[in-house]
Design a protein around this motif. Sequence first.
Motif, mmCIF file in Angstrom:
data_model
loop_
_atom_site.group_PDB
_atom_site.id
_atom_site.type_symbol
_atom_site.label_atom_id
_atom_site.label_comp_id
_atom_site.label_asym_id
_atom_site.label_seq_id
_atom_site.Cartn_x
_atom_site.Cartn_y
_atom_site.Cartn_z
ATOM 1 N N ALA A 143 0.835 -1.206 0.000
ATOM 2 C CA ALA A 143 0.000 0.000 0.000
ATOM 3 C C ALA A 143 0.863 1.247 0.000
ATOM 4 O O ALA A 143 0.578 2.221 -0.724
ATOM 5 C CB ALA A 143 -0.910 -0.010 1.235
ATOM 6 N N TYR A 144 1.937 1.240 0.778
ATOM 7 C CA TYR A 144 2.826 2.402 0.828
ATOM 8 C C TYR A 144 3.502 2.618 -0.523
ATOM 9 O O TYR A 144 3.584 3.747 -1.024
ATOM 10 C CB TYR A 144 3.869 2.195 1.924
ATOM 11 N N LEU A 149 3.829 5.614 -5.859
ATOM 12 C CA LEU A 149 3.715 5.638 -7.319
ATOM 13 C C LEU A 149 2.541 6.492 -7.784
ATOM 14 O O LEU A 149 2.631 7.189 -8.793
ATOM 15 C CB LEU A 149 3.580 4.211 -7.850
ATOM 16 N N VAL A 150 1.438 6.429 -7.054
ATOM 17 C CA VAL A 150 0.280 7.249 -7.409
ATOM 18 C C VAL A 150 0.629 8.730 -7.304
ATOM 19 O O VAL A 150 0.281 9.535 -8.181
ATOM 20 C CB VAL A 150 -0.917 6.913 -6.487
ATOM 21 N N GLU A 151 1.334 9.100 -6.237
ATOM 22 C CA GLU A 151 1.571 10.510 -5.957
ATOM 23 C C GLU A 151 2.778 11.098 -6.691
ATOM 24 O O GLU A 151 2.842 12.301 -6.902
ATOM 25 C CB GLU A 151 1.756 10.716 -4.451
ATOM 26 N N ALA A 161 -0.810 -0.649 -9.913
ATOM 27 C CA ALA A 161 -1.254 -1.817 -9.158
ATOM 28 C C ALA A 161 -0.324 -2.996 -9.393
ATOM 29 O O ALA A 161 0.089 -3.685 -8.437
ATOM 30 C CB ALA A 161 -2.693 -2.189 -9.552
ATOM 31 N N PHE A 162 0.035 -3.239 -10.645
ATOM 32 C CA PHE A 162 0.939 -4.342 -10.959
ATOM 33 C C PHE A 162 2.317 -4.103 -10.356
ATOM 34 O O PHE A 162 2.924 -4.989 -9.759
ATOM 35 C CB PHE A 162 1.052 -4.502 -12.478
ATOM 36 N N ALA A 163 2.828 -2.873 -10.505
ATOM 37 C CA ALA A 163 4.167 -2.566 -10.017
ATOM 38 C C ALA A 163 4.265 -2.701 -8.507
ATOM 39 O O ALA A 163 5.305 -3.091 -7.974
ATOM 40 C CB ALA A 163 4.555 -1.150 -10.440
ATOM 41 N N ALA A 164 3.183 -2.366 -7.803
ATOM 42 C CA ALA A 164 3.206 -2.438 -6.341
ATOM 43 C C ALA A 164 2.967 -3.849 -5.822
ATOM 44 O O ALA A 164 3.064 -4.082 -4.617
ATOM 45 C CB ALA A 164 2.158 -1.484 -5.756
ATOM 46 N N GLY A 165 2.645 -4.783 -6.709
ATOM 47 C CA GLY A 165 2.503 -6.172 -6.290
ATOM 48 C C GLY A 165 1.090 -6.640 -6.042
ATOM 49 O O GLY A 165 0.881 -7.729 -5.502
ATOM 50 N N PHE A 166 0.098 -5.849 -6.441
ATOM 51 C CA PHE A 166 -1.295 -6.263 -6.238
ATOM 52 C C PHE A 166 -1.725 -7.236 -7.338
ATOM 53 O O PHE A 166 -1.295 -7.128 -8.483
ATOM 54 C CB PHE A 166 -2.220 -5.042 -6.231
ATOM 55 N N ALA A 167 -2.593 -8.159 -6.959
ATOM 56 C CA ALA A 167 -3.038 -9.182 -7.896
ATOM 57 C C ALA A 167 -4.114 -8.671 -8.843
ATOM 58 O O ALA A 167 -4.332 -9.257 -9.905
ATOM 59 C CB ALA A 167 -3.566 -10.395 -7.134
ATOM 60 N N SER A 168 -4.794 -7.583 -8.473
ATOM 61 C CA SER A 168 -5.864 -7.062 -9.318
ATOM 62 C C SER A 168 -6.077 -5.580 -9.030
ATOM 63 O O SER A 168 -5.678 -5.070 -7.967
ATOM 64 C CB SER A 168 -7.179 -7.819 -9.056
ATOM 65 N N ARG A 170 -8.952 -4.277 -8.470
ATOM 66 C CA ARG A 170 -9.919 -4.192 -7.369
ATOM 67 C C ARG A 170 -9.207 -4.268 -6.016
ATOM 68 O O ARG A 170 -9.507 -3.499 -5.098
ATOM 69 C CB ARG A 170 -10.944 -5.319 -7.494
ATOM 70 N N GLN A 171 -8.258 -5.198 -5.888
ATOM 71 C CA GLN A 171 -7.501 -5.313 -4.641
ATOM 72 C C GLN A 171 -6.721 -4.036 -4.357
ATOM 73 O O GLN A 171 -6.649 -3.563 -3.218
ATOM 74 C CB GLN A 171 -6.547 -6.505 -4.736
ATOM 75 N N PHE A 172 -6.144 -3.451 -5.384
ATOM 76 C CA PHE A 172 -5.406 -2.199 -5.279
ATOM 77 C C PHE A 172 -6.316 -1.075 -4.786
ATOM 78 O O PHE A 172 -6.004 -0.359 -3.821
ATOM 79 C CB PHE A 172 -4.813 -1.883 -6.657
ATOM 80 N N ASN A 173 -7.474 -0.921 -5.423
ATOM 81 C CA ASN A 173 -8.404 0.135 -5.026
ATOM 82 C C ASN A 173 -8.903 -0.066 -3.601
ATOM 83 O O ASN A 173 -8.950 0.879 -2.805
ATOM 84 C CB ASN A 173 -9.599 0.177 -5.985
ATOM 85 N N ASP A 174 -9.286 -1.304 -3.277
ATOM 86 C CA ASP A 174 -9.824 -1.588 -1.937
ATOM 87 C C ASP A 174 -8.784 -1.323 -0.856
ATOM 88 O O ASP A 174 -9.098 -0.777 0.207
ATOM 89 C CB ASP A 174 -10.296 -3.044 -1.857
ATOM 90 N N THR A 175 -7.541 -1.710 -1.121
ATOM 91 C CA THR A 175 -6.494 -1.533 -0.113
ATOM 92 C C THR A 175 -6.217 -0.057 0.144
ATOM 93 O O THR A 175 -6.088 0.381 1.296
ATOM 94 C CB THR A 175 -5.200 -2.239 -0.550
ATOM 95 N N LEU A 176 -6.106 0.748 -0.917
ATOM 96 C CA LEU A 176 -5.843 2.174 -0.714
ATOM 97 C C LEU A 176 -7.000 2.860 0.000
ATOM 98 O O LEU A 176 -6.769 3.731 0.856
ATOM 99 C CB LEU A 176 -5.556 2.852 -2.055
ATOM 100 N N ARG A 177 -8.231 2.477 -0.313
ATOM 101 C CA ARG A 177 -9.370 3.065 0.403
ATOM 102 C C ARG A 177 -9.346 2.667 1.873
ATOM 103 O O ARG A 177 -9.620 3.480 2.759
ATOM 104 C CB ARG A 177 -10.690 2.619 -0.242
ATOM 105 N N GLU A 178 -9.009 1.402 2.129
ATOM 106 C CA GLU A 178 -9.011 0.910 3.499
ATOM 107 C C GLU A 178 -7.886 1.521 4.334
ATOM 108 O O GLU A 178 -8.084 1.901 5.486
ATOM 109 C CB GLU A 178 -8.866 -0.621 3.492
ATOM 110 N N VAL A 179 -6.704 1.645 3.758
ATOM 111 C CA VAL A 179 -5.540 2.112 4.519
ATOM 112 C C VAL A 179 -5.477 3.630 4.596
ATOM 113 O O VAL A 179 -5.170 4.194 5.656
ATOM 114 C CB VAL A 179 -4.242 1.560 3.896
ATOM 115 N N PHE A 180 -5.781 4.319 3.475
ATOM 116 C CA PHE A 180 -5.602 5.768 3.426
ATOM 117 C C PHE A 180 -6.913 6.549 3.362
ATOM 118 O O PHE A 180 -6.893 7.781 3.315
ATOM 119 C CB PHE A 180 -4.728 6.139 2.225
ATOM 120 N N ASP A 181 -8.037 5.821 3.345
ATOM 121 C CA ASP A 181 -9.356 6.456 3.287
ATOM 122 C C ASP A 181 -9.455 7.384 2.079
ATOM 123 O O ASP A 181 -9.978 8.500 2.156
ATOM 124 C CB ASP A 181 -9.636 7.235 4.573
ATOM 125 N N ALA A 182 -8.903 6.931 0.968
ATOM 126 C CA ALA A 182 -8.937 7.728 -0.265
ATOM 127 C C ALA A 182 -8.758 6.800 -1.453
ATOM 128 O O ALA A 182 -8.089 5.768 -1.361
ATOM 129 C CB ALA A 182 -7.833 8.785 -0.257
#
Length: 484
Positions: A143-144, A149-151, A161-168, A170-182
């Motif tokens: 997530a960090y 990379l986003v910023e 999402a691929f570069a950061a190691g997320f499998a999809s 959706r997982q990328f979006n859900d994780t950033l919303r959950e961890v950073f509330d954005a």
Amino acid sequence: MIAETDLEFERCYQATESRDPRFDGWFLVGVRTTGIYCRPSCPSPVCPKRANVTFYRTAAAAQLAGLRACKRCRPDAVPGSPEWNTRADIVGRAMRLIADGVVDREGVPGLARQLAVSVRHLHRLLVDAVGAPPLALARSQRAYQARLLVETTTMPFGEVAFAAGFASIRQFNDTLREVFDATPSQLRAVARRRGHPRPGAGLTLRLAVRPPYDPGGVVAWLATRALPGIEEYADGAYRRALRLPGGPGTVTLRPAPDHVHATFRLRSVADLGAAVARCRRLLDLDADPGSYLPVLAADPALAPLTRAVPGLRLPGPVDGAETVLRTVLGSHAETVAAAFGERLPSPDRGLTHTFPNPAVIAAADVALPPKRASTVRELAQRLATGELCLDEGAERAAIRCGLLAVPGLAPAQVECLMLHALGDPDAFPVADPGLLTAARAHELPADPAGLTRRADRWRPWRGYGAHLLWRARSIVSRQADSRP
């Protein structure tokens, strides 16, 4: 600063109440009423009540408790805990390997295999020590890296999402919303208002530093040992080639007292996490001078030196095998690197190649004096086969024994290798001529046996003591040169 096994509530709360930035990275403050976690120095105008606070060792542990990162203090943008670079146990080794991206590349079984423990035992050790299992720690790091990379880039979110190691996605979006509330779009929009990302070659980041920091000492140490084609120092920046899991890359580092400006050029952006972790280790950015300088200052001979260099750091390796082979090759390292190094896909100013890997050196016909050639070949062979493994998860005691078993490596040289190739904070190369000269200049015993006995006072920070003497020697030389 903080006990290795327990987060003492009262001490942590006092640090939080006083907003003491010295504790940033040592622990995180979870506030149940707001559902967020902060750094101890969070500038929020109201300190949370004791009854509403829980302290965590890692962001992953706070996230497992259902908390999200504070938007005001950005707890993900502080230096990491110094424990993980100094601890020699399985937990410390695991944390270094996770930071290097091993879980993303090889999964938790690969991490456990490198540490020679079962997955179950590793899970239990990490939960007990840091409050989170390997997968949660890797997810937090993912997530960090995604936020960076986003910023700081204009990459499409799918590529991020691929570069950061997320499998999809959706997982990328859900994780950033959950961890950073954005959402990723919201994070990038805020970054644009602040002037980021800026288009251009490379990925440019601001690496956090735990102050005080002595950038001049670190850069001078690296610059005087730079190998042409692999490293260079110019215009206040140290630059070097990196051998990374996805292929070669380069980094330009411009240290400042409160941060390091880093620009990475990578073949695979998925290597960003590993590259950042290795550069942080190279510059010792997570170290806490409040841990080791008081121990060194207790020796009257070192006390004035600690005041002269309050930001002392111990430069570490980006590649342990490279550092070992360079040290043993000595003056021949430049020739070997130029002849057998891997060429970069495109030169980056003065950077043209990476240092050759151990297998190449083991098979190469290197023109060396016979005794040194035999030692280099044997050492390279053991590194190539994995008999000696000097990565971030290396077990220091086993490596010391393994190095001592290499014909031609003397105990004094092994201590030098432990200090520079493994970053062992207690290694002490007492036979180094420069160290003995510095010791004599500061009224310390100038013979190896006497200096070893005196350095027992500095444990477990003898390596920092050695660098303090080296650093003081350079300061004295500079002062002498400036006299009329």
